[in-house]
Structures are given as structure tokens and as C-alpha cells.
Design a protein around this motif. Sequence first.
Motif, PDB file in Angstrom:
ATOM      1  N   ASP A 101       0.813  -1.213   0.000  1.00 47.02           N
ATOM      2  CA  ASP A 101       0.000   0.000   0.000  1.00 47.02           C
ATOM      3  C   ASP A 101       0.848   1.265   0.000  1.00 47.02           C
ATOM      4  O   ASP A 101       0.342   2.349   0.274  1.00 47.02           O
ATOM      5  CB  ASP A 101      -0.915   0.013   1.232  1.00 47.02           C
ATOM      6  N   ALA A 102       2.160   1.144  -0.282  1.00 53.89           N
ATOM      7  CA  ALA A 102       3.035   2.311  -0.206  1.00 53.89           C
ATOM      8  C   ALA A 102       2.736   3.325  -1.298  1.00 53.89           C
ATOM      9  O   ALA A 102       2.977   4.520  -1.132  1.00 53.89           O
ATOM     10  CB  ALA A 102       4.501   1.881  -0.307  1.00 53.89           C
ATOM     11  N   CYS A 103       2.201   2.889  -2.425  1.00 55.52           N
ATOM     12  CA  CYS A 103       1.944   3.789  -3.543  1.00 55.52           C
ATOM     13  C   CYS A 103       0.599   4.487  -3.347  1.00 55.52           C
ATOM     14  O   CYS A 103      -0.427   3.813  -3.197  1.00 55.52           O
ATOM     15  CB  CYS A 103       1.949   3.009  -4.855  1.00 55.52           C
ATOM     16  N   PRO A 104       0.573   5.825  -3.329  1.00 61.13           N
ATOM     17  CA  PRO A 104      -0.702   6.518  -3.144  1.00 61.13           C
ATOM     18  C   PRO A 104      -1.646   6.274  -4.313  1.00 61.13           C
ATOM     19  O   PRO A 104      -1.229   6.201  -5.469  1.00 61.13           O
ATOM     20  CB  PRO A 104      -0.289   7.993  -3.059  1.00 61.13           C
ATOM     21  N   VAL A 105      -2.919   6.140  -4.003  1.00 60.16           N
ATOM     22  CA  VAL A 105      -3.950   5.920  -5.025  1.00 60.16           C
ATOM     23  C   VAL A 105      -4.648   7.245  -5.287  1.00 60.16           C
ATOM     24  O   VAL A 105      -5.305   7.799  -4.403  1.00 60.16           O
ATOM     25  CB  VAL A 105      -4.959   4.846  -4.577  1.00 60.16           C
ATOM     26  N   LEU A 106      -4.483   7.757  -6.494  1.00 60.57           N
ATOM     27  CA  LEU A 106      -5.068   9.044  -6.865  1.00 60.57           C
ATOM     28  C   LEU A 106      -6.107   8.839  -7.970  1.00 60.57           C
ATOM     29  O   LEU A 106      -5.984   7.911  -8.774  1.00 60.57           O
ATOM     30  CB  LEU A 106      -3.978   9.999  -7.364  1.00 60.57           C
ATOM     31  N   PRO A 107      -7.129   9.689  -8.030  1.00 65.97           N
ATOM     32  CA  PRO A 107      -8.154   9.545  -9.072  1.00 65.97           C
ATOM     33  C   PRO A 107      -7.586   9.826 -10.452  1.00 65.97           C
ATOM     34  O   PRO A 107      -6.618  10.580 -10.607  1.00 65.97           O
ATOM     35  CB  PRO A 107      -9.196  10.601  -8.674  1.00 65.97           C
ATOM     36  N   GLY A 108      -8.179   9.203 -11.444  1.00 65.72           N
ATOM     37  CA  GLY A 108      -7.784   9.452 -12.821  1.00 65.72           C
ATOM     38  C   GLY A 108      -6.577   8.673 -13.284  1.00 65.72           C
ATOM     39  O   GLY A 108      -6.085   8.895 -14.388  1.00 65.72           O
ATOM     40  N   LYS A 109      -6.068   7.768 -12.447  1.00 61.06           N
ATOM     41  CA  LYS A 109      -4.915   6.971 -12.832  1.00 61.06           C
ATOM     42  C   LYS A 109      -5.338   5.545 -13.154  1.00 61.06           C
ATOM     43  O   LYS A 109      -6.309   5.032 -12.616  1.00 61.06           O
ATOM     44  CB  LYS A 109      -3.881   6.908 -11.688  1.00 61.06           C
ATOM     45  N   ARG A 110      -4.573   4.926 -14.004  1.00 59.85           N
ATOM     46  CA  ARG A 110      -4.750   3.490 -14.255  1.00 59.85           C
ATOM     47  C   ARG A 110      -3.711   2.745 -13.418  1.00 59.85           C
ATOM     48  O   ARG A 110      -2.507   2.980 -13.562  1.00 59.85           O
ATOM     49  CB  ARG A 110      -4.561   3.173 -15.736  1.00 59.85           C
ATOM     50  N   TYR A 111      -4.186   1.881 -12.530  1.00 56.80           N
ATOM     51  CA  TYR A 111      -3.298   1.110 -11.662  1.00 56.80           C
ATOM     52  C   TYR A 111      -3.354  -0.367 -12.043  1.00 56.80           C
ATOM     53  O   TYR A 111      -4.426  -0.907 -12.306  1.00 56.80           O
ATOM     54  CB  TYR A 111      -3.692   1.255 -10.190  1.00 56.80           C
ATOM     55  N   GLU A 112      -2.188  -0.992 -12.057  1.00 59.76           N
ATOM     56  CA  GLU A 112      -2.107  -2.440 -12.229  1.00 59.76           C
ATOM     57  C   GLU A 112      -1.075  -2.981 -11.253  1.00 59.76           C
ATOM     58  O   GLU A 112      -0.054  -2.332 -10.998  1.00 59.76           O
ATOM     59  CB  GLU A 112      -1.687  -2.821 -13.659  1.00 59.76           C
ATOM     60  N   ASP A 113      -1.340  -4.161 -10.705  1.00 53.96           N
ATOM     61  CA  ASP A 113      -0.365  -4.828  -9.841  1.00 53.96           C
ATOM     62  C   ASP A 113       0.110  -6.078 -10.557  1.00 53.96           C
ATOM     63  O   ASP A 113      -0.684  -6.975 -10.840  1.00 53.96           O
ATOM     64  CB  ASP A 113      -0.980  -5.180  -8.485  1.00 53.96           C
ATOM     65  N   TRP A 114       1.390  -6.126 -10.868  1.00 54.88           N
ATOM     66  CA  TRP A 114       1.963  -7.271 -11.567  1.00 54.88           C
ATOM     67  C   TRP A 114       2.615  -8.199 -10.547  1.00 54.88           C
ATOM     68  O   TRP A 114       3.543  -7.786  -9.838  1.00 54.88           O
ATOM     69  CB  TRP A 114       3.001  -6.816 -12.587  1.00 54.88           C
ATOM     70  N   VAL A 115       2.133  -9.424 -10.470  1.00 54.07           N
ATOM     71  CA  VAL A 115       2.714 -10.415  -9.568  1.00 54.07           C
ATOM     72  C   VAL A 115       3.880 -11.083 -10.296  1.00 54.07           C
ATOM     73  O   VAL A 115       3.682 -11.941 -11.154  1.00 54.07           O
ATOM     74  CB  VAL A 115       1.663 -11.460  -9.132  1.00 54.07           C
ATOM     75  N   VAL A 116       5.076 -10.647  -9.960  1.00 52.43           N
ATOM     76  CA  VAL A 116       6.291 -11.128 -10.622  1.00 52.43           C
ATOM     77  C   VAL A 116       7.329 -11.417  -9.543  1.00 52.43           C
ATOM     78  O   VAL A 116       7.430 -10.691  -8.549  1.00 52.43           O
ATOM     79  CB  VAL A 116       6.843 -10.071 -11.609  1.00 52.43           C
ATOM     80  N   GLY A 117       8.104 -12.481  -9.727  1.00 50.30           N
ATOM     81  CA  GLY A 117       9.128 -12.849  -8.760  1.00 50.30           C
ATOM     82  C   GLY A 117      10.191 -11.779  -8.593  1.00 50.30           C
ATOM     83  O   GLY A 117      10.365 -10.907  -9.457  1.00 50.30           O
ATOM     84  N   ASP A 118      10.916 -11.838  -7.482  1.00 47.63           N
ATOM     85  CA  ASP A 118      11.961 -10.866  -7.180  1.00 47.63           C
ATOM     86  C   ASP A 118      13.307 -11.384  -7.690  1.00 47.63           C
ATOM     87  O   ASP A 118      13.773 -12.439  -7.259  1.00 47.63           O
ATOM     88  CB  ASP A 118      12.031 -10.655  -5.667  1.00 47.63           C
TER      89      ASP A 118
END
Length: 354
Positions: A294-311
Motif C-alpha cells: 500500500d506504499a503507492c498513493p492511489v489518486l483519481p484518474g490513474k490506471r493502476y495495475e499490480d503485476w505479480v512477478v518474482g523478485d
Amino acid sequence: MSIQDRAGVGGAAARHAIGPDAANAVAHTLKALADPLRLRMLSAIATDPDGETSAGELATLTDVAQPTVSHHLKVLRDVGLLASERRGTFVLYRIEPGYRGAITTLLDTFAPSAVGIRRPPHLTGLTDVDHELSSLAESLAARVPGATSEESLHVVRESYAALARRGGIPTHLVALTEHFARQRLDDLVKARERGDGTTAVRHPGAAHPPQVLFVCVANAGRSQLAAALMAHHAGDRVVVRSAGSAPAPDVHDTVRELLAEIDASGADDLVFPKPLTDDAVRAADVVITMGCGDACPVLPGKRYEDWVVGDPALASPAGVVAIRDELDRRVRALLAEIVPGAPVRIPDPSPARP
């Protein structure tokens, strides 16, 4: 507090320490985790695109027999870390919802720190380089349209301090500050011009290209690779940024080798972990997160995607290449959406530079 004072404060340690019952419960769980194969299984499940994996798939991680794999899975399930569900002839394992945040912290923050020995943070006093920073701020204020001298100086000083706090060797720190502060000023001006913070994905021929921000925890692996791949395929049709919620001192060595392959021009020498800023999010059209919670702030008007990728920090050499290939597939798909009809550059088949 003096030694005499400490001696007179009876029971202070007991009041501040974790309780015995809680300590026993945590130790019991940590004991279950204290096995290399179990940790690899846990990371495989946590980064699976579907969030669940079968024992048969996990058996490919090692050459041990499947009954041994099942035993380790049972240990993790018995302490509550995993849940299982039978579907036909398969038993699928997934992270218990209550442990997802803890597992993310373990794999994305604690594990990379444990793998690499980090130097203590090194913060050079700003007074030692005050003249250089002031000159840099004046130069950037003149080069970034819309930026004032006051905010340029503030951004330069803040950027210098943030990069110094990452730790590592502060070589060329002022030069890195110039690169980071320039990006931040560009983003600040862009966000201010938008006013209400709303954005829309732009198409070819528009006044400004779309901006994509890749965010992970350390900005030393996944987000750097994704940003490099997007810049490689998109060229100047997309503005690319990357950042970390807790940036590392430097990019992982294995990742830097792949970055050199992606960008044969040598521009990867300016690649370094950068802290996440609100202005970078405000200026972005698309924000891609990879394990930063949740470190990334969620602002209106943005497209957000979370990519589940290994480290990549925890992967084998072959695993790092597989992560690169997965990111390349996702980046190509994203580019096709935000810049319709944009051709992508075919990777150069020639061997990587030494």
C-alpha cells in the motif's frame, strides 16, 4: 540514563519486550519458515499469477521426492501460513489471507536485506556540498520550464538527502541528484499543469506522450527491468519512470547485467534506485506496482495495475532471465494498449556486451 538509573528501573525490560505467549507463537512460525525449500515454496506460491500452486508444480523446485514436498507443505499449513483446497485430483495451496501482508514483507523487504550485506547508511552533510547543490538548483530552474528557483533548490536538497539515505558508496552522488531532481521537477510541473490530477491515456499525435511509473520495494530489480524494457520498446513515445517504496543502495548485479543487454548504448550507467514521490504518481498516466503493498498513493484518474512477478534478488540466474521475459511480455502488452499501433523493437540477437 546512567547505569545506576537503569539498575533502579526494575522490570522496564519486561514491560517493553514482546510477551512470552506472543514470542512463543512467533518463534513457532519462524521455525516452520527456517528451511530453504519451504521459503522457496512460499515465494513460488506468493508470486504465482493465480495465487495458488499444486504440490506437483512445487516439486519442480528441487530434486526431492513429492512426498517430501507434501511434508513441507503440511508444516507450513499446520502453522497457518497456507490453506489448501482439493479440486479434482489436484490439491492447490495458497497463502492464508491474514498472512499475505507478512509474507510480502518477508519476501520483498527482509529477504533481500538478508541475502546481501548492506553497508550502514551514509549521509554526507549537505553543508559539504552546499555550493554544488545551489549551483545545480539554479541550472535546473533554468532548464525546466515552469519550475521556480525556490522549488528547484528544495527538490535538489531533498533529492540529495533521499539518495544519500539509501546507503552504499556515495560516489557521484551530486550527479545522480541532478538526474533524479530533473525527473522530479518535470513531474512536479506536469502535475501542477494538470491541476485536478485527472489524466487520460494519450494516443499518437497528442501533445504529450503517456507516462508510465513502475514501482517495487527496492527499485533494484523488477521495476528497473520493466522501465528499461518499456523505454527500449517505446522510445520517445512513452515517458518512463521507476521508483521504490524503500530504495536499495544499488541495483542488483544480476539485473544490471540484463539492463546492459537491453540498452547496449550504455545509458544504464544512470540507472540507480530512487525513492517514490507523490509527484511521480501525480504525473503518471499508468502506475504499475510490483510487491510494494500500500506504499503507492492511489489518486483519481490513474490506471493502476499490480503485476505479480518474482523478485530477481532471490532468483537463480535462469530465474532472473525468466522474470525478465515475463516482464517483457507484460510491457509489450501494455505498450500496445496505451499507444495503439506502436511497433515494438525486436531484441538484438547479438550477445551481450562484456
